[in-house]
Structures are given as C-alpha cells and as structure tokens.
Motif scaffolding. Structure first.
Motif, PDB file in Angstrom:
ATOM      1  N   GLU A  24    -115.525  -0.164 -45.868  1.00  0.00           N
ATOM      2  CA  GLU A  24    -115.797   1.265 -45.896  1.00  0.00           C
ATOM      3  C   GLU A  24    -114.678   1.997 -45.170  1.00  0.00           C
ATOM      4  OE1 GLU A  24    -119.150   4.220 -44.094  1.00  0.00           O
ATOM      5  OE2 GLU A  24    -119.766   2.237 -44.789  1.00  0.00           O
ATOM      6  N   LEU A  25    -114.284   3.147 -45.709  1.00  0.00           N
ATOM      7  CA  LEU A  25    -113.230   3.926 -45.074  1.00  0.00           C
ATOM      8  C   LEU A  25    -113.750   4.578 -43.797  1.00  0.00           C
ATOM      9  CD1 LEU A  25    -111.673   5.759 -48.153  1.00  0.00           C
ATOM     10  CD2 LEU A  25    -110.757   3.813 -46.919  1.00  0.00           C
ATOM     11  N   PRO A  26    -113.004   4.476 -42.697  1.00  0.00           N
ATOM     12  CA  PRO A  26    -113.404   5.168 -41.465  1.00  0.00           C
ATOM     13  C   PRO A  26    -113.376   6.681 -41.687  1.00  0.00           C
ATOM     14  CG  PRO A  26    -111.665   3.571 -41.035  1.00  0.00           C
ATOM     15  CD  PRO A  26    -111.806   3.678 -42.510  1.00  0.00           C
ATOM     16  N   ALA A  27    -114.236   7.390 -41.009  1.00  0.00           N
ATOM     17  CA  ALA A  27    -114.307   8.843 -41.129  1.00  0.00           C
ATOM     18  C   ALA A  27    -113.040   9.492 -40.588  1.00  0.00           C
ATOM     19  CB  ALA A  27    -115.518   9.362 -40.367  1.00  0.00           C
ATOM     20  N   ILE A  28    -112.748  10.670 -41.070  1.00  0.00           N
ATOM     21  CA  ILE A  28    -111.612  11.429 -40.552  1.00  0.00           C
ATOM     22  C   ILE A  28    -111.896  11.761 -39.091  1.00  0.00           C
ATOM     23  CG2 ILE A  28    -110.397  13.633 -40.719  1.00  0.00           C
ATOM     24  CD1 ILE A  28    -110.637  13.384 -43.746  1.00  0.00           C
ATOM     25  N   GLY A  29    -110.916  11.518 -38.241  1.00  0.00           N
ATOM     26  CA  GLY A  29    -111.078  11.712 -36.810  1.00  0.00           C
ATOM     27  C   GLY A  29    -111.354  10.419 -36.068  1.00  0.00           C
ATOM     28  N   SER A  30    -111.625   9.332 -36.809  1.00  0.00           N
ATOM     29  CA  SER A  30    -111.897   8.038 -36.177  1.00  0.00           C
ATOM     30  C   SER A  30    -110.610   7.427 -35.649  1.00  0.00           C
ATOM     31  CB  SER A  30    -112.503   7.064 -37.186  1.00  0.00           C
ATOM     32  OG  SER A  30    -113.734   7.509 -37.638  1.00  0.00           O
ATOM     33  N   ALA A  73     -97.972  -2.621 -35.953  1.00  0.00           N
ATOM     34  CA  ALA A  73     -99.066  -3.427 -35.398  1.00  0.00           C
ATOM     35  C   ALA A  73     -99.246  -3.121 -33.913  1.00  0.00           C
ATOM     36  CB  ALA A  73     -98.793  -4.909 -35.593  1.00  0.00           C
ATOM     37  N   GLY A  74    -100.493  -2.889 -33.515  1.00  0.00           N
ATOM     38  CA  GLY A  74    -100.819  -2.555 -32.144  1.00  0.00           C
ATOM     39  C   GLY A  74    -100.927  -1.067 -31.884  1.00  0.00           C
ATOM     40  N   LEU A  75    -100.485  -0.238 -32.811  1.00  0.00           N
ATOM     41  CA  LEU A  75    -100.534   1.208 -32.658  1.00  0.00           C
ATOM     42  C   LEU A  75    -101.970   1.695 -32.783  1.00  0.00           C
ATOM     43  CD1 LEU A  75     -98.839   3.924 -32.573  1.00  0.00           C
ATOM     44  CD2 LEU A  75     -99.079   3.910 -35.051  1.00  0.00           C
ATOM     45  N   VAL A  76    -102.392   2.526 -31.851  1.00  0.00           N
ATOM     46  CA  VAL A  76    -103.694   3.190 -31.933  1.00  0.00           C
ATOM     47  C   VAL A  76    -103.434   4.587 -32.470  1.00  0.00           C
ATOM     48  CG1 VAL A  76    -105.656   4.066 -30.623  1.00  0.00           C
ATOM     49  CG2 VAL A  76    -104.653   1.856 -30.039  1.00  0.00           C
ATOM     50  N   ALA A  77    -104.147   4.955 -33.534  1.00  0.00           N
ATOM     51  CA  ALA A  77    -103.914   6.237 -34.198  1.00  0.00           C
ATOM     52  C   ALA A  77    -105.231   6.833 -34.672  1.00  0.00           C
ATOM     53  CB  ALA A  77    -102.956   6.047 -35.370  1.00  0.00           C
ATOM     54  N   VAL A  78    -105.151   8.063 -35.150  1.00  0.00           N
ATOM     55  CA  VAL A  78    -106.310   8.803 -35.634  1.00  0.00           C
ATOM     56  C   VAL A  78    -106.218   8.902 -37.154  1.00  0.00           C
ATOM     57  CG1 VAL A  78    -107.543  11.007 -35.503  1.00  0.00           C
ATOM     58  CG2 VAL A  78    -106.282  10.172 -33.521  1.00  0.00           C
ATOM     59  N   VAL A  79    -107.358   8.727 -37.832  1.00  0.00           N
ATOM     60  CA  VAL A  79    -107.409   8.902 -39.283  1.00  0.00           C
ATOM     61  C   VAL A  79    -107.373  10.400 -39.563  1.00  0.00           C
ATOM     62  CG1 VAL A  79    -108.768   8.554 -41.373  1.00  0.00           C
ATOM     63  CG2 VAL A  79    -108.743   6.789 -39.600  1.00  0.00           C
ATOM     64  N   VAL A  80    -106.343  10.840 -40.313  1.00  0.00           N
ATOM     65  CA  VAL A  80    -106.215  12.265 -40.634  1.00  0.00           C
ATOM     66  C   VAL A  80    -106.439  12.548 -42.113  1.00  0.00           C
ATOM     67  CG1 VAL A  80    -104.717  12.790 -38.678  1.00  0.00           C
ATOM     68  CG2 VAL A  80    -103.693  12.097 -40.842  1.00  0.00           C
ATOM     69  N   GLY A  81    -106.679  11.492 -42.902  1.00  0.00           N
ATOM     70  CA  GLY A  81    -106.944  11.698 -44.322  1.00  0.00           C
ATOM     71  C   GLY A  81    -107.221  10.397 -45.042  1.00  0.00           C
ATOM     72  N   HIS A  82    -107.680  10.536 -46.285  1.00  0.00           N
ATOM     73  CA  HIS A  82    -107.937   9.393 -47.159  1.00  0.00           C
ATOM     74  C   HIS A  82    -107.141   9.563 -48.444  1.00  0.00           C
ATOM     75  CE1 HIS A  82    -112.021   9.469 -45.031  1.00  0.00           C
ATOM     76  NE2 HIS A  82    -111.352   8.446 -44.537  1.00  0.00           N
ATOM     77  N   GLU A  96    -113.778  13.995 -31.909  1.00  0.00           N
ATOM     78  CA  GLU A  96    -114.528  15.104 -32.519  1.00  0.00           C
ATOM     79  C   GLU A  96    -113.692  16.373 -32.642  1.00  0.00           C
ATOM     80  OE1 GLU A  96    -117.392  14.904 -33.954  1.00  0.00           O
ATOM     81  OE2 GLU A  96    -117.897  12.879 -33.292  1.00  0.00           O
ATOM     82  N   ASP A  97    -112.869  16.672 -31.635  1.00  0.00           N
ATOM     83  CA  ASP A  97    -112.048  17.884 -31.692  1.00  0.00           C
ATOM     84  C   ASP A  97    -111.033  17.822 -32.836  1.00  0.00           C
ATOM     85  OD1 ASP A  97    -110.883  15.813 -30.284  1.00  0.00           O
ATOM     86  OD2 ASP A  97    -109.768  17.116 -28.915  1.00  0.00           O
ATOM     87  N   VAL A  98    -110.453  16.655 -33.065  1.00  0.00           N
ATOM     88  CA  VAL A  98    -109.499  16.486 -34.168  1.00  0.00           C
ATOM     89  C   VAL A  98    -110.222  16.579 -35.510  1.00  0.00           C
ATOM     90  CG1 VAL A  98    -107.902  14.873 -35.280  1.00  0.00           C
ATOM     91  CG2 VAL A  98    -107.881  15.133 -32.795  1.00  0.00           C
ATOM     92  N   ALA A  99    -111.375  15.936 -35.618  1.00  0.00           N
ATOM     93  CA  ALA A  99    -112.144  15.977 -36.860  1.00  0.00           C
ATOM     94  C   ALA A  99    -112.549  17.412 -37.191  1.00  0.00           C
ATOM     95  CB  ALA A  99    -113.377  15.085 -36.745  1.00  0.00           C
ATOM     96  N   GLU A 100    -112.977  18.160 -36.176  1.00  0.00           N
ATOM     97  CA  GLU A 100    -113.381  19.555 -36.381  1.00  0.00           C
ATOM     98  C   GLU A 100    -112.194  20.409 -36.833  1.00  0.00           C
ATOM     99  OE1 GLU A 100    -116.048  22.755 -36.445  1.00  0.00           O
ATOM    100  OE2 GLU A 100    -116.464  20.625 -36.167  1.00  0.00           O
ATOM    101  N   LYS A 101    -111.054  20.228 -36.178  1.00  0.00           N
ATOM    102  CA  LYS A 101    -109.852  20.996 -36.524  1.00  0.00           C
ATOM    103  C   LYS A 101    -109.405  20.690 -37.961  1.00  0.00           C
ATOM    104  CE  LYS A 101    -105.997  23.229 -35.181  1.00  0.00           C
ATOM    105  NZ  LYS A 101    -105.910  24.639 -35.361  1.00  0.00           N
ATOM    106  N   LEU A 102    -109.447  19.424 -38.349  1.00  0.00           N
ATOM    107  CA  LEU A 102    -109.065  19.057 -39.711  1.00  0.00           C
ATOM    108  C   LEU A 102    -110.047  19.630 -40.732  1.00  0.00           C
ATOM    109  CD1 LEU A 102    -107.911  15.397 -39.136  1.00  0.00           C
ATOM    110  CD2 LEU A 102    -106.502  17.264 -40.006  1.00  0.00           C
ATOM    111  N   ARG A 103    -111.323  19.639 -40.394  1.00  0.00           N
ATOM    112  CA  ARG A 103    -112.315  20.170 -41.320  1.00  0.00           C
ATOM    113  C   ARG A 103    -112.155  21.678 -41.493  1.00  0.00           C
ATOM    114  NH1 ARG A 103    -116.794  18.509 -39.025  1.00  0.00           N
ATOM    115  NH2 ARG A 103    -117.439  20.492 -38.158  1.00  0.00           N
ATOM    116  N   LEU A 104    -111.862  22.403 -40.405  1.00  0.00           N
ATOM    117  CA  LEU A 104    -111.738  23.853 -40.476  1.00  0.00           C
ATOM    118  C   LEU A 104    -110.405  24.304 -41.052  1.00  0.00           C
ATOM    119  CD1 LEU A 104    -113.343  24.919 -37.077  1.00  0.00           C
ATOM    120  CD2 LEU A 104    -114.353  25.035 -39.360  1.00  0.00           C
TER     121      LEU A 104
END
Length: 109
Positions: A6-12, A22-31, A66-74
């Motif tokens: 399953e695809l992780p939610a935006i902001g995850s 490899a080893g990079l921690v990042a935020v999902v900004v799109g699918h 949550e703040d990133v997910a909200e900003k991307l949604r708006l």
C-alpha cells in the motif's frame, strides 16, 4: 494484478532502503501511478525536484508530518524549510525514544 504494498499517505515519513539514497529519511510529497512515490527531505532532495521511488524500495516509518500533509493538501506545495523541520523533528523524537528505552532497562540500586 493487485498492489502488494500500500502506498504511504502524503506527509508520511519513509526511509530509503535501496539505491543511491539508501538510509535517507524523507517525506512523501506525492504519488505517481500505483507503485511510485515522490519523496523529498528539503536538503538532499529538494521540494521542487522530488525523487521518484518505487514503493518497494522504501520502508514506511510510523510518523506522519501533519503540517506538511496539511500544506500539500491546501496549497499543493511545500517549501524546503518545512521538509527539513519535519525530518529533523522526527529524528529528534526517535532519538529521545531510543534514549528513554535504554535508560528504562538498567537496574539502579
């Protein structure tokens, strides 16, 4: 054909487990399509040029910015400073949790 992952939610938060990053921690900004993610961390991978990664090449972490997910949604956009802050906040919280679990196991007497 069904999607095995399953695809992780935006902001995850995700950790790259294969490839150059490899080893990079990042935020999902799109699918993209059914099995690709767009990820960015604000420093190595910038918000204006996110990395396209196969979902099977990342490990989903139990944290949503949550703040990133909200900003991307708006707005549909997020800036690099917000991504860096979200990643730093996650890493600091994980470090505190590790330190607390290490302290809790020792016998003091």
């Amino acid at each position: 054909m069904t999607n095995s992952r399953e695809l992780p939610a935006i902001g995850s938060m995700v950790e790259v487990i294969q490839g150059r990053d490899a080893g990079l921690v990042a935020v999902v900004v799109g699918h993209v399509e059914d099995k690709f993610l767009l990820i960015a961390d604000g420093s190595v991978r910038r918000a204006d040029k996110p990395k396209k990664k196969n979902v099977s090449h990342v490990r989903k972490l139990a944290y949503v910015a949550e703040d990133v997910a909200e900003k991307l949604r708006l707005d549909g956009r997020v800036n690099n400073a917000q991504l860096r802050y979200a990643v730093r906040k996650f890493l600091e919280e994980r470090l505190v949790a590790v330190e607390e679990s290490a302290e809790g196991g020792a016998f003091r007497g």
